[in-house]
Design a protein around this motif. Structure first.
Motif, PDB file in Angstrom:
ATOM      1  N   ALA A 225      -5.948  10.747  -6.422  1.00 23.31           N
ATOM      2  CA  ALA A 225      -6.699  10.045  -7.459  1.00 23.31           C
ATOM      3  C   ALA A 225      -6.852   8.559  -7.146  1.00 23.31           C
ATOM      4  N   THR A 226      -5.821   7.913  -6.690  1.00 19.85           N
ATOM      5  CA  THR A 226      -5.851   6.469  -6.445  1.00 19.85           C
ATOM      6  C   THR A 226      -5.368   6.177  -5.036  1.00 19.85           C
ATOM      7  N   PRO A 227      -6.184   6.367  -4.038  1.00 21.19           N
ATOM      8  CA  PRO A 227      -5.741   6.112  -2.662  1.00 21.19           C
ATOM      9  C   PRO A 227      -5.587   4.624  -2.397  1.00 21.19           C
ATOM     10  N   ILE A 228      -4.761   4.298  -1.442  1.00 29.44           N
ATOM     11  CA  ILE A 228      -4.577   2.931  -0.992  1.00 29.44           C
ATOM     12  C   ILE A 228      -4.750   2.908   0.516  1.00 29.44           C
ATOM     13  N   GLY A 229      -4.914   1.733   1.073  1.00 36.36           N
ATOM     14  CA  GLY A 229      -5.081   1.581   2.508  1.00 36.36           C
ATOM     15  C   GLY A 229      -4.010   0.689   3.085  1.00 36.36           C
ATOM     16  N   ILE A 230      -3.778   0.822   4.385  1.00 35.10           N
ATOM     17  CA  ILE A 230      -2.772   0.022   5.056  1.00 35.10           C
ATOM     18  C   ILE A 230      -3.350  -0.513   6.362  1.00 35.10           C
ATOM     19  N   LEU A 231      -3.113  -1.792   6.627  1.00 36.39           N
ATOM     20  CA  LEU A 231      -3.509  -2.440   7.873  1.00 36.39           C
ATOM     21  C   LEU A 231      -2.240  -2.915   8.566  1.00 36.39           C
ATOM     22  N   GLY A 275       7.770  -7.543  10.665  1.00 32.26           N
ATOM     23  CA  GLY A 275       8.869  -7.859  11.563  1.00 32.26           C
ATOM     24  C   GLY A 275       8.336  -8.401  12.868  1.00 32.26           C
ATOM     25  N   GLY A 276       9.030  -9.397  13.454  1.00 37.06           N
ATOM     26  CA  GLY A 276       8.540  -9.987  14.687  1.00 37.06           C
ATOM     27  C   GLY A 276       7.177 -10.593  14.490  1.00 37.06           C
ATOM     28  N   GLU A 277       6.211 -10.185  15.350  1.00 38.29           N
ATOM     29  CA  GLU A 277       4.841 -10.689  15.233  1.00 38.29           C
ATOM     30  C   GLU A 277       3.938  -9.691  14.532  1.00 38.29           C
ATOM     31  N   GLU A 278       4.506  -8.746  13.807  1.00 34.53           N
ATOM     32  CA  GLU A 278       3.725  -7.732  13.111  1.00 34.53           C
ATOM     33  C   GLU A 278       3.674  -8.010  11.611  1.00 34.53           C
ATOM     34  N   PHE A 279       2.496  -7.776  11.033  1.00 40.65           N
ATOM     35  CA  PHE A 279       2.267  -7.934   9.602  1.00 40.65           C
ATOM     36  C   PHE A 279       1.636  -6.655   9.069  1.00 40.65           C
ATOM     37  N   VAL A 280       1.704  -6.512   7.762  1.00 40.52           N
ATOM     38  CA  VAL A 280       1.073  -5.377   7.087  1.00 40.52           C
ATOM     39  C   VAL A 280       0.297  -5.904   5.892  1.00 40.52           C
ATOM     40  N   LEU A 281      -0.894  -5.399   5.718  1.00 38.57           N
ATOM     41  CA  LEU A 281      -1.681  -5.689   4.521  1.00 38.57           C
ATOM     42  C   LEU A 281      -1.899  -4.375   3.797  1.00 38.57           C
ATOM     43  N   LEU A 282      -1.319  -4.257   2.610  1.00 33.51           N
ATOM     44  CA  LEU A 282      -1.467  -3.051   1.804  1.00 33.51           C
ATOM     45  C   LEU A 282      -2.642  -3.269   0.863  1.00 33.51           C
ATOM     46  N   VAL A 283      -3.695  -2.504   1.072  1.00 32.51           N
ATOM     47  CA  VAL A 283      -4.954  -2.706   0.357  1.00 32.51           C
ATOM     48  C   VAL A 283      -4.999  -1.789  -0.852  1.00 32.51           C
ATOM     49  N   ALA A 284      -5.254  -2.382  -2.013  1.00 34.91           N
ATOM     50  CA  ALA A 284      -5.198  -1.611  -3.261  1.00 34.91           C
ATOM     51  C   ALA A 284      -6.310  -0.580  -3.354  1.00 34.91           C
ATOM     52  N   THR A 285      -7.458  -0.871  -2.761  1.00 34.62           N
ATOM     53  CA  THR A 285      -8.580   0.074  -2.798  1.00 34.62           C
ATOM     54  C   THR A 285      -8.622   0.833  -1.485  1.00 34.62           C
ATOM     55  N   GLY A 286      -8.284   2.096  -1.533  1.00 34.79           N
ATOM     56  CA  GLY A 286      -8.190   2.883  -0.314  1.00 34.79           C
ATOM     57  C   GLY A 286      -9.518   3.475   0.099  1.00 34.79           C
ATOM     58  N   ALA A 321      -5.219   2.760   8.228  1.00 30.11           N
ATOM     59  CA  ALA A 321      -5.053   4.134   7.769  1.00 30.11           C
ATOM     60  C   ALA A 321      -5.174   4.174   6.257  1.00 30.11           C
ATOM     61  N   LEU A 322      -5.570   5.330   5.745  1.00 30.38           N
ATOM     62  CA  LEU A 322      -5.671   5.566   4.307  1.00 30.38           C
ATOM     63  C   LEU A 322      -4.537   6.480   3.872  1.00 30.38           C
ATOM     64  N   SER A 323      -4.035   6.248   2.673  1.00 29.99           N
ATOM     65  CA  SER A 323      -2.903   7.037   2.200  1.00 29.99           C
ATOM     66  C   SER A 323      -3.251   8.516   2.078  1.00 29.99           C
ATOM     67  N   GLY A 324      -4.534   8.804   1.879  1.00 28.72           N
ATOM     68  CA  GLY A 324      -4.947  10.196   1.793  1.00 28.72           C
ATOM     69  C   GLY A 324      -4.853  10.934   3.112  1.00 28.72           C
ATOM     70  N   GLU A 325      -4.674  10.208   4.225  1.00 30.71           N
ATOM     71  CA  GLU A 325      -4.558  10.835   5.534  1.00 30.71           C
ATOM     72  C   GLU A 325      -3.134  11.266   5.853  1.00 30.71           C
ATOM     73  N   ALA A 326      -2.178  10.922   4.996  1.00 30.58           N
ATOM     74  CA  ALA A 326      -0.779  11.230   5.269  1.00 30.58           C
ATOM     75  C   ALA A 326      -0.127  11.785   4.020  1.00 30.58           C
ATOM     76  N   GLN A 327       0.947  12.542   4.225  1.00 34.95           N
ATOM     77  CA  GLN A 327       1.658  13.164   3.122  1.00 34.95           C
ATOM     78  C   GLN A 327       2.804  12.303   2.587  1.00 34.95           C
ATOM     79  N   GLY A 328       3.121  11.218   3.280  1.00 36.85           N
ATOM     80  CA  GLY A 328       4.218  10.367   2.838  1.00 36.85           C
ATOM     81  C   GLY A 328       4.151   9.014   3.513  1.00 36.85           C
ATOM     82  N   ALA A 329       5.037   8.091   3.080  1.00 36.14           N
ATOM     83  CA  ALA A 329       5.030   6.725   3.590  1.00 36.14           C
ATOM     84  C   ALA A 329       5.318   6.694   5.092  1.00 36.14           C
TER      85      ALA A 329
END
Length: 379
Positions: A225-231, A275-286, A321-329
């Motif tokens: 219902a409410t997918p999210i995205g991750i960068l 961590g290190g030189e890595e970042f994550v952007l969690l996007v509310a609109t998937g 990636a979109l949260s709908g493409e995976a079954q878990g975190a």
């Protein structure tokens, strides 16, 4: 962008509550003493009018955002000091007895002192006021001591409850501050890995607990219902930055990249140092289009490199990636990580969101669907 840290939110709420309390107190004081003064001024008693004016003088400071909470507390304490001194002088000069008005006025001074001052200063002021009041009441001996004893008990109770409330408030603020430290990266000020993992776990837990309606056709795989995205974002060739310019400059680059990512994020997105030189952007609109748009903004902002310090130019590679493409975190992170390293293998400075799956460990020959962004400098 993203959520406000718990400690900052708590402090802002406490300040707003305190200002509202001051506003209500001063407004009631002005109204009550103005009404009393209309009856007493014709008889030469201007005490109520003076208190009304003193209370009214505080209203502009309470309503003004330019006056900080600390300065406002100081003004309230000084008004309480002046009011207590005037109260004792008027009580002495008029030879009053301890009545209902006096028994209600003195506790107000105690509430201000014990609520805003350090304990020793509050006890000193409160003790002086009560001893002086007792001396003025008992000078007309014999007199009934019961009102004085009841007033003393009420003052002690107010002081004790106010101190306890302050201690609870400080403990809550300390707990919120520790929670912020546990969820915040100390170098960049962004949320840390634990904060993002908690957000992802909450998202998938909510999806798992959501009631599913009975349908003749089952939902497609990954539909929600409410997918999210991750960068998942990695600074390209960051080791070279440390080797050539030093680790201090490398830290400044990480801080600048974090600020750039935060500026590119939208309201509701969560910017995280992974961590290190890595970042994550969690996007509310998937949605794929939203992820591609944000990635373009990030690459454009880094290409312009409008940073306050003279720092080396850097680019980033992004796995989306979109949260709908995976079954878990864990599966979602693995998928983004696979796509990130495929973006690096293809030449860096690009975003990748191809059809590789998290459990596909032999997909190195797949063709990328995201070409390098021309606006990004490859230096």
């Amino acid at each position: 962008m993203g959520r406000m840290p718990e400690n900052a939110l708590c402090e802002r709420m406490l300040e707003a509550t305190r200002r509202r309390g001051y506003l209500v107190l001063c407004a009631c004081s002005v109204a009550v003493h103005a009404a009393i003064s209309t009856r007493e001024l014709p008889h030469g008693n201007w005490r109520a009018a003076a208190v009304a004016l003193l209370s009214a003088a505080l209203l502009p400071a309470i309503l003004s955002r330019r006056v900080s909470a600390q300065r406002l507390d100081t003004l309230v304490v000084w008004c309480a000091n002046i009011g207590a001194s005037y109260f004792l002088w008027d009580f002495y000069s008029r030879g009053l007895e301890l009545g209902a008005r006096e028994s209600l006025t003195v506790p107000l001074f105690f509430a201000v002192w014990f609520g805003l001052l350090p304990l020793k200063q509050a006890v000193l002021r409160g003790g002086v006021l009560y001893v002086a009041l007792a001396a003025l009441v008992l000078r007309h001996w014999p007199t009934d001591p019961v009102p004085l004893l009841y007033t003393g008990f009420l003052l002690f109770l107010i002081g004790q409850m106010t101190v306890t409330g302050r201690q609870l408030q400080q403990e809550l603020s300390r707990t919120a501050r520790y929670a912020d430290l546990a969820l915040t990266d100390p170098l960049t000020g962004l949320f840390n890995r634990r904060s993002m993992e908690r957000r992802l776990e909450d998202h998938y837990s909510l999806q798992a607990s959501a009631p599913r309606s009975v349908a003749t056709t089952p939902p497609a795989t990954g539909e929600e219902a409410t997918p999210i995205g991750i960068l998942l974002i990695d600074v390209d060739l960051f080791k070279a930055v440390n080797d050539v310019h030093g680790h201090e400059t490398g830290d400044r680059v990480l801080v600048a990249v974090g600020q750039t990512l935060r500026a590119c994020a939208r309201s509701g997105d969560l910017t995280v140092r992974w961590g290190g030189e890595e970042f994550v952007l969690l996007v509310a609109t998937g949605e794929r289009a939203a992820l591609e748009h944000i990635c373009a903004r990030i690459h454009c902002a880094l290409a312009e490199q409008d940073w306050p310090q003279a720092l080396p130019r850097v680019t980033v590679s992004i796995g989306a990636a979109l949260s709908g493409e995976a079954q878990g975190a864990a599966e979602l992170l693995k998928l983004a990580d696979r796509r990130l390293y495929r973006a690096k293998d293809a030449g860096r400075a690009r975003m990748n969101m191809d059809d590789v799956q998290a459990n596909d460990l032999s997909g190195d020959n797949r063709v990328f669907s995201a070409a390098p962004l021309e606006l990004v400098s490859t230096r």
